[in-house]
Design a protein around this motif. Structure first.
Motif, PDB file in Angstrom:
ATOM      1  N   LYS A 152     -41.073   4.472 -29.041  1.00 53.81           N
ATOM      2  CA  LYS A 152     -41.113   5.687 -29.861  1.00 53.81           C
ATOM      3  C   LYS A 152     -42.416   5.876 -30.619  1.00 53.81           C
ATOM      4  N   TYR A 153     -42.963   4.795 -31.181  1.00 52.46           N
ATOM      5  CA  TYR A 153     -44.101   4.934 -32.086  1.00 52.46           C
ATOM      6  C   TYR A 153     -45.443   4.518 -31.501  1.00 52.46           C
ATOM      7  N   GLY A 154     -45.430   3.978 -30.273  1.00 51.87           N
ATOM      8  CA  GLY A 154     -46.734   3.665 -29.695  1.00 51.87           C
ATOM      9  C   GLY A 154     -46.775   2.426 -28.830  1.00 51.87           C
ATOM     10  N   ILE A 155     -47.988   1.986 -28.574  1.00 52.92           N
ATOM     11  CA  ILE A 155     -48.253   0.881 -27.647  1.00 52.92           C
ATOM     12  C   ILE A 155     -49.292  -0.052 -28.266  1.00 52.92           C
ATOM     13  N   VAL A 156     -49.121  -1.350 -28.040  1.00 53.57           N
ATOM     14  CA  VAL A 156     -50.165  -2.301 -28.378  1.00 53.57           C
ATOM     15  C   VAL A 156     -50.576  -3.020 -27.086  1.00 53.57           C
ATOM     16  N   PHE A 157     -51.878  -3.035 -26.836  1.00 56.01           N
ATOM     17  CA  PHE A 157     -52.434  -3.667 -25.651  1.00 56.01           C
ATOM     18  C   PHE A 157     -53.189  -4.937 -26.046  1.00 56.01           C
ATOM     19  N   GLY A 158     -52.993  -6.000 -25.280  1.00 61.30           N
ATOM     20  CA  GLY A 158     -53.835  -7.188 -25.365  1.00 61.30           C
ATOM     21  C   GLY A 158     -54.550  -7.326 -24.035  1.00 61.30           C
ATOM     22  N   MET A 159     -55.874  -7.207 -24.020  1.00 62.43           N
ATOM     23  CA  MET A 159     -56.610  -7.009 -22.772  1.00 62.43           C
ATOM     24  C   MET A 159     -57.687  -8.065 -22.533  1.00 62.43           C
ATOM     25  N   MET A 160     -57.846  -8.450 -21.278  1.00 61.95           N
ATOM     26  CA  MET A 160     -59.001  -9.239 -20.871  1.00 61.95           C
ATOM     27  C   MET A 160     -60.204  -8.290 -20.810  1.00 61.95           C
ATOM     28  N   ASN A 161     -61.191  -8.547 -21.614  1.00 62.91           N
ATOM     29  CA  ASN A 161     -62.310  -7.623 -21.790  1.00 62.91           C
ATOM     30  C   ASN A 161     -63.322  -7.735 -20.646  1.00 62.91           C
TER      31      ASN A 161
END
Length: 241
Positions: A152-161
Motif C-alpha cells: 500500500k505505501y511503497g517499496i524498499v529496494f536493496g540492490m547490487m550497485n
C-alpha cells in the motif's frame, strides 16, 4: 495446461525449473542454493551489517509501514531480520530450493510464487521489499506495478550497485564460471532504477530516498548519498494513499 504453466513446468526429478523467464537461473541449482547461507556467514558478513543499517534507515522513515512482503526472499536471510526492527514480514520466492531452507529458518508465512504475478489481494501489506533479487527480473516494470498493487505505501529496494570497482571482478568471475550468481543479473545504479520507477509509476504521486554502502573498510564513511559502492538501498514512498 496453460502456456504459463508449460513455461514454468518444474521437473522434480532433475530439480530444474524449465524456461522461467526463458533462461536457466542459479536459484534452481542446488549447488548454488545450498551454499547461500554460508556465503552470508562468511565473506559477506560485514557487508550484510551495513546493508541492513541502510535498509532500516530508509524503511523506518515511513511510520505507516508495519507489515511487509519480501519477494525473492530466498532462504529468508533478510526476512527473519525485519522483525528485529518492528516490522512483521512475509516471504515469497519462486525457488523451492531456497524456500526449502527458509521454512526451517523462518517462523512466519512463506509463499512459492512468481513476483510478476503476486498471489495477494490489493494492499495486502504496507510495503514490498526486494533485497538483491530485483536484478533478476526480465520485466521489472511489471514487477514494480505488482509491488505497489500489493504494498500500500511503497517499496524498499536493496540492490547490487553497478557503480562499483567490483563490477569488473563480477563479470570476470562470470566468464570463467566462478560465480553463477551474476550470470543473469542486470545491475542497476540509483539513477537507472529511478528511471524504471518513473516509467512504472508515471500516474502515481511518490517520493524517493536512497543511500549507498558497501564501501571499503578503510573508507572514512560506510554510508553516503553518492551513487558509488557495492550496494544501495532505495525507498519509494507512495503519497497518494
Amino acid at each position: 495446461m496453460s502456456n504459463i504453466e508449460k513455461k514454468q513446468k518444474f521437473d522434480v526429478a532433475t530439480g530444474e525449473l524449465r524456461n522461467w523467464q526463458g533462461r536457466k537461473e542459479w536459484f534452481f541449482n542446488r549447488d548454488d542454493t545450498d551454499h547461500y547461507e554460508m556465503y552470508y556467514e562468511g565473506p559477506y558478513k560485514r557487508q550484510e551489517v551495513w546493508q541492513k543499517k541502510t535498509l532500516e534507515n530508509l524503511i523506518k522513515s515511513d511510520s505507516r509501514v508495519k507489515t511487509l512482503l519480501e519477494f525473492g526472499c530466498g532462504t529468508t536471510r533478510f526476512t527473519r531480520w525485519w522483525k528485529e526492527i518492528g516490522i512483521e514480514a512475509t516471504g515469497g520466492d519462486i525457488s523451492p530450493f531456497m524456500l526449502g531452507q527458509g521454512v526451517h529458518l523462518f517462523d512466519g508465512d512463506l509463499v512459492l510464487a512468481d513476483s510478476h504475478h503476486m498471489p495477494f489481494k490489493d494492499h495486502s501489506f504496507d510495503a514490498l521489499a526486494f533485497v538483491t533479487t530485483f536484478e533478476y527480473y526480465k520485466d521489472p516494470v511489471k514487477v514494480i506495478r505488482e509491488a505497489v498493487r500489493v504494498g500500500k505505501y511503497g517499496i524498499v529496494f536493496g540492490m547490487m550497485n553497478r557503480n562499483t570497482p567490483k563490477l569488473v571482478r563480477r563479470r570476470v568471475q562470470q566468464v570463467f564460471g566462478r560465480n553463477n550468481y551474476y550470470v543473469t543479473a542486470h545491475f542497476y545504479t540509483p539513477s537507472s532504477l529511478k528511471e524504471l520507477i518513473d516509467e512504472a509509476l508515471f500516474d502515481r504521486d511518490y517520493s524517493i530516498k536512497w543511500q549507498a554502502t558497501g564501501l571499503p573498510k578503510w573508507f572514512p564513511v560506510q554510508q553516503w548519498h553518492q551513487p558509488y559502492g557495492d550496494f544501495f538501498g532505495l525507498h519509494v514512498q507512495l503519497n497518494d494513499v
